[in-house]
Design an enzyme around this catalytic site. Structure first.
Site, short mmCIF file in Angstrom:
data_model
loop_
_atom_site.label_atom_id
_atom_site.label_comp_id
_atom_site.label_asym_id
_atom_site.label_seq_id
_atom_site.Cartn_x
_atom_site.Cartn_y
_atom_site.Cartn_z
CG HIS A 94 -2.06 0.93 1.27
ND1 HIS A 94 -2.42 1.75 0.25
CD2 HIS A 94 -2.92 1.22 2.28
CE1 HIS A 94 -3.44 2.51 0.60
NE2 HIS A 94 -3.76 2.22 1.84
CG HIS A 123 -4.04 0.72 -8.26
ND1 HIS A 123 -5.38 0.65 -7.99
CD2 HIS A 123 -3.52 1.63 -7.42
CE1 HIS A 123 -5.67 1.52 -7.03
NE2 HIS A 123 -4.55 2.11 -6.65
CG ASP A 136 2.96 4.31 -3.86
OD1 ASP A 136 1.90 3.69 -4.03
OD2 ASP A 136 3.14 5.11 -2.92
C1 SDX Z 1 -1.32 2.18 -3.37
O1 SDX Z 1 -6.07 0.86 -3.24
C2 SDX Z 1 -5.55 2.00 -3.48
O2 SDX Z 1 -6.20 2.88 -3.99
C3 SDX Z 1 -4.11 2.15 -3.08
C4 SDX Z 1 -3.45 3.47 -3.47
C5 SDX Z 1 -4.07 4.65 -2.75
O3 SDX Z 1 -3.95 5.77 -3.24
O4 SDX Z 1 -4.59 4.44 -1.61
O5 SDX Z 1 -3.57 3.67 -4.86
C6 SDX Z 1 -1.97 3.48 -3.10
O6 SDX Z 1 -1.29 1.37 -2.49
C7 SDX Z 1 -0.80 1.89 -4.74
C8 SDX Z 1 -0.21 0.45 -4.86
C9 SDX Z 1 1.21 0.49 -4.30
N1 SDX Z 1 1.73 -0.91 -4.19
C10 SDX Z 1 2.74 -1.35 -4.96
O7 SDX Z 1 3.25 -0.69 -5.88
C11 SDX Z 1 3.23 -2.73 -4.59
C12 SDX Z 1 3.37 -3.59 -5.85
N2 SDX Z 1 2.02 -3.85 -6.36
C13 SDX Z 1 1.39 -5.10 -5.99
O8 SDX Z 1 1.69 -5.53 -4.68
C14 SDX Z 1 -0.06 -5.18 -6.43
O9 SDX Z 1 -0.12 -4.73 -7.71
C15 SDX Z 1 -1.13 -4.48 -5.62
C16 SDX Z 1 -1.08 -4.84 -4.19
C17 SDX Z 1 -1.00 -3.00 -5.76
C18 SDX Z 1 -2.47 -4.90 -6.20
O10 SDX Z 1 -2.61 -6.24 -5.97
P1 SDX Z 1 -3.96 -7.03 -6.34
O11 SDX Z 1 -5.01 -6.15 -6.84
O12 SDX Z 1 -4.32 -7.89 -5.18
O13 SDX Z 1 -3.53 -7.84 -7.58
P2 SDX Z 1 -2.86 -9.23 -7.50
O14 SDX Z 1 -1.85 -9.23 -6.40
O15 SDX Z 1 -3.92 -10.26 -7.48
O16 SDX Z 1 -2.06 -9.26 -8.87
C19 SDX Z 1 -2.70 -9.68 -10.06
C20 SDX Z 1 -1.59 -10.40 -10.80
C21 SDX Z 1 -0.91 -11.48 -9.96
O17 SDX Z 1 -0.44 -12.46 -10.86
P3 SDX Z 1 -1.38 -13.80 -11.04
O18 SDX Z 1 -1.59 -14.40 -9.65
O19 SDX Z 1 -2.66 -13.32 -11.67
O20 SDX Z 1 -0.55 -14.70 -11.93
O21 SDX Z 1 -0.55 -9.47 -11.15
C22 SDX Z 1 0.66 -9.84 -10.49
C23 SDX Z 1 0.30 -10.80 -9.38
O22 SDX Z 1 1.38 -11.70 -9.14
N3 SDX Z 1 1.23 -8.60 -9.97
C24 SDX Z 1 2.52 -8.27 -10.05
C25 SDX Z 1 2.60 -6.99 -9.47
N4 SDX Z 1 1.41 -6.60 -9.07
C26 SDX Z 1 0.56 -7.60 -9.36
N5 SDX Z 1 3.59 -8.95 -10.54
C27 SDX Z 1 4.78 -8.30 -10.45
N6 SDX Z 1 4.96 -7.05 -9.92
C28 SDX Z 1 3.89 -6.39 -9.43
N7 SDX Z 1 4.06 -5.18 -8.92
#
Ligand code: SDX
Length: 428
Positions: free
Chosen positions: A265, A306, A363
């Site tokens: 997050h 996201h 971010d």
């Molecule tokens: C913020 O919610 C908000 O609005 C948050 C925010 C706000 O203003 O409040 O926007 C701020 O938190 C932005 C996000 C910052 N986080 C990161 O940058 C951390 C890296 N991102 C991931 O951890 C992830 O993308 C999330 C947590 C942001 C979202 O995760 P989801 O929606 O639960 O998606 P997921 O984990 O199910 O991913 C879907 C797929 C997966 O692969 P499969 O299982 O489908 O094979 O995409 C992959 C994930 O493995 N994936 C990534 C990835 N993010 C998702 N693979 C590699 N690198 C990544 N960053």
């Protein structure tokens, strides 16, 4: 017009007719509140498809990359309003007149100082305490200063809590930084703008006159605006859930700070910069992209992906422009930006990221700008928390202003043991 209903049937047998409600924009919602009486719960860990509330504060369309606060587009606000105007809009529902803006700024200025006793809370921390740990604790401690004259059913008293928190967060944030570098705390100056005052409290020292750089102040103000609110994200939902029990608002905001700290997050900006530093050179990017794509490797590219945006995060677009403006204005050649730009290019062309719609998020660029401004990465999420406080407290206020508001209490799918006989350890 007859109410639209969703009919739930299982094996051909109608279980329930569930009302469908429409908002002013976005997806319609199926009202499942009566489902328990029909013998079923819904199951949605992580709340991928669950609307937890009704809100008029922020609208996001993840497919179209739309973000609006009270109907105003984020890129308009970031370029044409300052952060205090955005705070007024989030709290009050519409843009202020000049007179309302001046009155709001004067009100916020009346609350920028913290009680002198609050200073002692910092001296319990070890020198290497993370600033987020300090902010989480000290914001929670504010609940011990403001608990008597606080009737949360009184809109005026709720608004006073909101004003106090918006005003004091920069002061507390800067104090956590000063404590971490062993410098004296700096009192706020009400003759400065919100962003200028924060930079003053962060970087001025008693021994020298500190002049705020207007380019940096403008970039700081824009960063505050771009982080102000974002619908029902994890930390905002945390504040709403904590507030639904009637808890003290300062304690609820401390809960939001705690939730935001996670690297999935708000902690992603610090984690993103750490990742860029670990990559170190452009030629190592491929190695890290491969790790991010490896299902057996827990590594993820920080700053990408996201839950909602399956298109470019509109904040990242504005942040990217600001990033280039700041580095150009300050004439900073940052190798990390070169790595970030190359990583963005590779990720946006790579089939894995394209197919999963993993774009740079807010971010990704904020960390580079903050580093260019001279803010250590340990302070990045503190700045996010400071900016997001207005969003958190606006949602808290909206929730408590809604008639029939209930305590949040989700259910579960139970998978544990049942009806086990308990055998005492020894026969008494
Ligand atoms: C913020 O919610 C908000 O609005 C948050 C925010 C706000 O203003 O409040 O926007 C701020 O938190 C932005 C996000 C910052 N986080 C990161 O940058 C951390 C890296 N991102 C991931 O951890 C992830 O993308 C999330 C947590 C942001 C979202 O995760 P989801 O929606 O639960 O998606 P997921 O984990 O199910 O991913 C879907 C797929 C997966 O692969 P499969 O299982 O489908 O094979 O995409 C992959 C994930 O493995 N994936 C990534 C990835 N993010 C998702 N693979 C590699 N690198 C990544 N960053």
């Amino acid at each position: 017009m007859a109410e639209t209903k969703a009919t739930l049937s299982i094996d051909g047998k109608v279980i329930a007719d569930l009302p469908i409600h429409s908002g002013s924009a976005g997806l319609d919602v199926i009202d499942i509140r009566t489902l328990g009486s029909h013998g079923y719960f819904t199951y949605d860990p992580g709340f991928l498809a669950t609307a937890s509330c009704e809100s008029a504060i922020t609208y996001i369309d993840g497919d179209k990359g739309i973000l609006q606060h009270r109907g105003y587009a984020i890129d308009d606000l970031a370029k044409k309003a300052d952060y205090l105007e955005v705070c007024y809009i989030l709290l009050n529902g519409q843009a202020p007149t000049l007179e309302q803006y001046d009155e709001f700024k004067a009100t916020i200025n009346n609350h920028t100082m913290v009680h002198e006793k609050l200073v002692h809370f910092f001296h319990g921390f070890l020198p290497d305490a993370h600033p987020m740990a300090m902010v989480c604790a000290v914001v929670g401690a504010l609940s011990s200063f403001y608990h008597s004259d606080l009737d949360i059913d009184d809109p005026k008293q709720r608004m006073r809590s909101a004003h106090r928190l918006i005003a004091k967060m920069p002061t507390i944030a800067a104090m956590s930084y000063k404590y971490s570098i062993g410098q004296p705390f700096v009192y706020p100056r009400n003759d400065l703008s919100y962003a200028e005052n924060f930079l003053h409290m962060m970087f001025s020292v008693p021994a020298e006159k500190y002049i705020v750089n207007p380019t940096i102040a403008k970039a700081m103000d824009r960063i505050f605006t771009l982080h102000a609110d974002h619908e029902q994200n994890a930390s905002t939902s945390t504040v709403r859930l904590a507030g639904s029990s009637g808890a003290n608002p300062y304690a609820c905001i401390a809960a939001g700070v705690a939730s935001l700290w996670g690297p999935a997050h708000g902690g992603a900006n610090e984690a993103c910069l750490t990742m860029l530093e670990e990559i170190g050179t452009v030629d190592r990017i491929a190695e890290f992209v491969a790790k991010a794509k490896d299902k057996n490797d827990p590594f993820r590219l920080m700053g990408f992906g996201h839950r909602v945006y399956k298109n470019f995060d509109p904040r990242a677009t504005v942040m990217r422009e600001t990033c280039h403006d700041v580095l150009k204005e300050l004439n900073i050649q940052d190798p990390l930006l070169d790595i970030a730009m190359e990583l963005e290019r590779i990720a946006l062309e790579d089939e894995y990221f394209v197919s999963k719609k993993l774009y740079p998020n807010v971010d990704f660029y904020s960390g580079i700008i903050l580093k260019a401004i001279g803010i250590p990465s340990s302070m990045f999420t503190v700045i996010f928390a400071m900016s997001r406080t207005v969003g958190w407290i606006s949602h808290w206020d909206e929730m408590l202003s809604q008639p029939g508001q209930k305590i949040g209490r989700p259910r579960q799918k139970y998978t544990g043991e049942i009806d086990r006989e308990f055998v005492p350890l020894k026969v008494k």
